[in-house]
Design a protein around this motif. Structure first.
Motif, mmCIF file in Angstrom:
data_model
loop_
_atom_site.group_PDB
_atom_site.id
_atom_site.type_symbol
_atom_site.label_atom_id
_atom_site.label_comp_id
_atom_site.label_asym_id
_atom_site.label_seq_id
_atom_site.Cartn_x
_atom_site.Cartn_y
_atom_site.Cartn_z
ATOM 1 N N THR B 10 -13.724 -20.766 0.594
ATOM 2 C CA THR B 10 -12.868 -20.307 1.677
ATOM 3 C C THR B 10 -13.063 -18.802 1.844
ATOM 4 O OG1 THR B 10 -11.004 -19.736 0.292
ATOM 5 C CG2 THR B 10 -11.196 -22.036 0.965
ATOM 6 N N ASP B 96 -15.790 -27.270 6.927
ATOM 7 C CA ASP B 96 -15.307 -26.159 6.105
ATOM 8 C C ASP B 96 -13.946 -26.462 5.484
ATOM 9 O OD1 ASP B 96 -13.783 -26.078 8.313
ATOM 10 O OD2 ASP B 96 -14.242 -24.025 8.896
ATOM 11 N N GLY B 97 -13.543 -27.726 5.526
ATOM 12 C CA GLY B 97 -12.318 -28.116 4.836
ATOM 13 C C GLY B 97 -11.062 -27.950 5.666
ATOM 14 N N ALA B 98 -11.170 -27.369 6.844
ATOM 15 C CA ALA B 98 -9.991 -27.182 7.683
ATOM 16 C C ALA B 98 -9.659 -28.495 8.391
ATOM 17 C CB ALA B 98 -10.253 -26.082 8.708
#
Lengths: 333, 227
Positions: B10, B96-98
């Motif tokens: 992140t 990106d994990g969002a």
């Protein structure tokens, strides 16, 4: 620092952050409405708290604190990440701006693919139409006799009287049918571009040939009048939308075949994002076209000048919209 | 292909671990969604069937909404989960994990058209087997990823015991095992607790009842509780 001292020092901070996540993170709208009732962590302090939390988590890992502590911090961090990095909700008032300005601008940005798509769709259409005027039997090479008979029947001038009595119930049925059928075709035209563009090219040529054959055949056997009267109204938004969907699909195929200086996956993602936005516009155009087709094109009593006037007007508006829409805006391309 | 976990760093410089979900749970989730959609359309068609042709027009509009809209609406509004995905604890996130938004969800579901080719999600299956994170073509174009997202279990604290330091320093995964034992102790019978504690008798230096107490003490010490 010993673990218990570390936990004791920061525990309150973590609990406050967790309480904020539980109470206010789910819906920004609800959080705004209940701003007065909230006495915990202030919303504007959350990002800095989140960054501190990340730092503490990294520290805890580095120092080898017990997995329970690091797992708790990891879970809190993950939840915080989801809240801070979620995409902003699009306000509904942007929808109008998208339709009026952003969408035509995006279409113009695909200029090359748009011309290619128009050629792939329009040339077979015109070619079939012209050829069939010359050699009417050609139509039977493209479509089966049953299909042609069905089409002839639909636009038979003798049946116009029967059509006058068509009920509004049928209009609604056709509206549903056009939405389901045409929008699905539009979406598929775009998506099948992922097959290196081959799918889109096939759909465009096939539809061009098919429509050209139908129009040419009806014209050749003298059923042209009812046919043109029926299609003139909705042809502008419908055909334009198909060409735009084709342009998006070709762009997607091009990103796969020739990504240029980008990584192939990045080129695909970019083409996909533009294509998705194109599809939103295509959805709007095709729903409008379905509305016209079901409730306006089917009215038989309308005198021809009005009918062709409205059809021409829609072509003019569509062209103007695509050509001028969004020009002169501050962030125009 | 063997390690399906994607590590994303992140902006704050910490790692998010995203365990990618393979084709089998995703296919099951899709089947559940299919059943729900079919049931939904069935119910709608019964109601609208009473309205004749007008109703059949409305039914086709409903068909359109359920076919194209159902996955998009659920994924965008319910944090990346359709009911089927929720049942199998799956979640769609962006690479990106969002969390994903409307556009990404719309694109990945549009692309099902291609993934379904030539039949039965053949293209999607091949793509997800070839991709290190089991993405189908639609996921690649939309920049998304389907991950395992187990619901958070209600956490039970380890029972308090007199903490005692382990005889030898424990490595991280050994600490996890000991703490996990303590947290699950309430769900195990006394005999099973002793059986498990006996495995690590060299560490605790005791067997049976005493071994269990000693092990729970070590767990308490690891948790940072000091008498």
């Amino acid at each position: 620092m010993k673990q218990d001292a570390f936990v004791a020092r920061h525990q309150a901070e973590w609990d406050a952050f967790e309480r904020w996540l539980d109470a206010r993170a789910a819906s920004p709208r609800r959080a705004r409405r209940r701003r007065g009732e909230w006495d915990g962590l202030a919303d504007e302090d959350v990002p800095s708290h989140y960054r501190r939390l990340c730092q503490q988590q990294a520290l805890a890992r580095r120092r080898g604190y017990s997995p329970q502590v690091t797992a708790r911090l990891q879970a809190l961090m993950q939840r915080g990440h989801n809240v801070l990095y979620r995409p902003a909700p699009t306000p509904w008032r942007h929808a109008l701006r998208f339709l009026l300005a952003d969408f035509p601008r995006l279409v113009r940005a695909q200029r090359g693919c748009l011309w290619a798509s128009l050629a792939l769709f329009g040339l077979p259409l015109l070619l079939m139409f012209v050829l069939i005027q010359q050699w009417p039997e050609l139509a039977y090479g493209v479509m089966s006799p049953q299909q042609l008979a069905q089409v002839e029947d639909m636009y038979d001038p003798a049946r116009l009287a029967a059509r006058m009595t068509r009920e509004s119930q049928t209009d609604m049925q056709m509206f549903g049918y056009y939405i389901w059928n045409n929008v699905s075709i539009g979406f598929r035209t775009f998506a099948s571009g992922l097959l290196a563009g081959v799918g889109t090219i096939f759909v465009l040529i096939f539809n061009g040939l098919f429509i050209g054959t139908v129009a040419g055949h009806l014209q050749a056997i003298g059923h042209g009048g009812p046919f043109w009267r029926f299609v003139v109204g909705h042809s502008a938004p419908e055909l334009t939308a198909i060409v735009i969907a084709g342009a998006g699909g070709l762009r997607l195929g091009l990103a796969l075949v020739a990504p240029g200086q980008l990584r192939r996956i990045d080129a695909l993602v970019r083409a996909g994002r533009d294509g998705g936005r194109l599809c939103v516009g295509i959805l709007a155009m095709l729903v409008f076209a379905a509305f016209v087709e079901a409730f306006w094109s089917s009215t038989v009593a309308m005198p021809d000048p009005i009918r062709f006037g409205v059809g021409g007007g829609l072509w003019l508006l569509t062209g103007l919209w695509m050509w001028r829409g969004g020009r002169g805006a501050a962030d125009a391309r | 292909m063997l390690d399906t976990v994607r590590e994303v760093h992140t902006p704050e410089g910490v790692a998010l671990r995203l365990p990618a979900a393979g084709p089998v749970p995703r296919a099951l989730a899709w089947l559940i969604d299919l059943a729900i959609r079919a049931a939904l359309l069935m119910a709608i068609s019964i109601v609208l069937g009473l309205l004749g042709r007008f109703g059949s027009g409305l039914y086709l509009i409903a068909l359109f909404l359920v076919f194209w809209g159902y996955p998009v609406v659920f994924e965008a509004l319910y944090s990346g989960q359709t009911p089927g995905k929720r049942a199998l604890s799956l979640r769609v996130v962006s690479v990106d994990g969002a969390p994903i938004g409307w556009m990404a969800s719309f694109i990945r579901n549009l692309m099902r058209t291609v993934d379904m080719l030539p039949f039965g999600y053949g293209a999607g299956l091949v793509a997800s087997l070839a991709d290190p994170w089991s993405r189908r073509l639609g996921d690649m174009v939309a920049g998304t990823l389907v991950i395992h997202a187990p619901r958070e279990r209600t956490h039970v604290d380890a029972p308090a015991f007199a903490p005692c330091a382990p005889a030898v320093p424990l490595q991280a995964h050994e600490q996890v095992a000991v703490v996990a034992f303590a947290e699950r102790a309430h769900a195990l019978t006394g005999e099973r607790q002793q059986e498990l504690a006996d495995i690590v008798a060299p560490l605790t230096g005791a067997r049976g009842e005493a071994g269990v107490r000693r092990l729970l003490g070590v767990a308490n010490w690891l948790l940072g509780r000091r008498a």
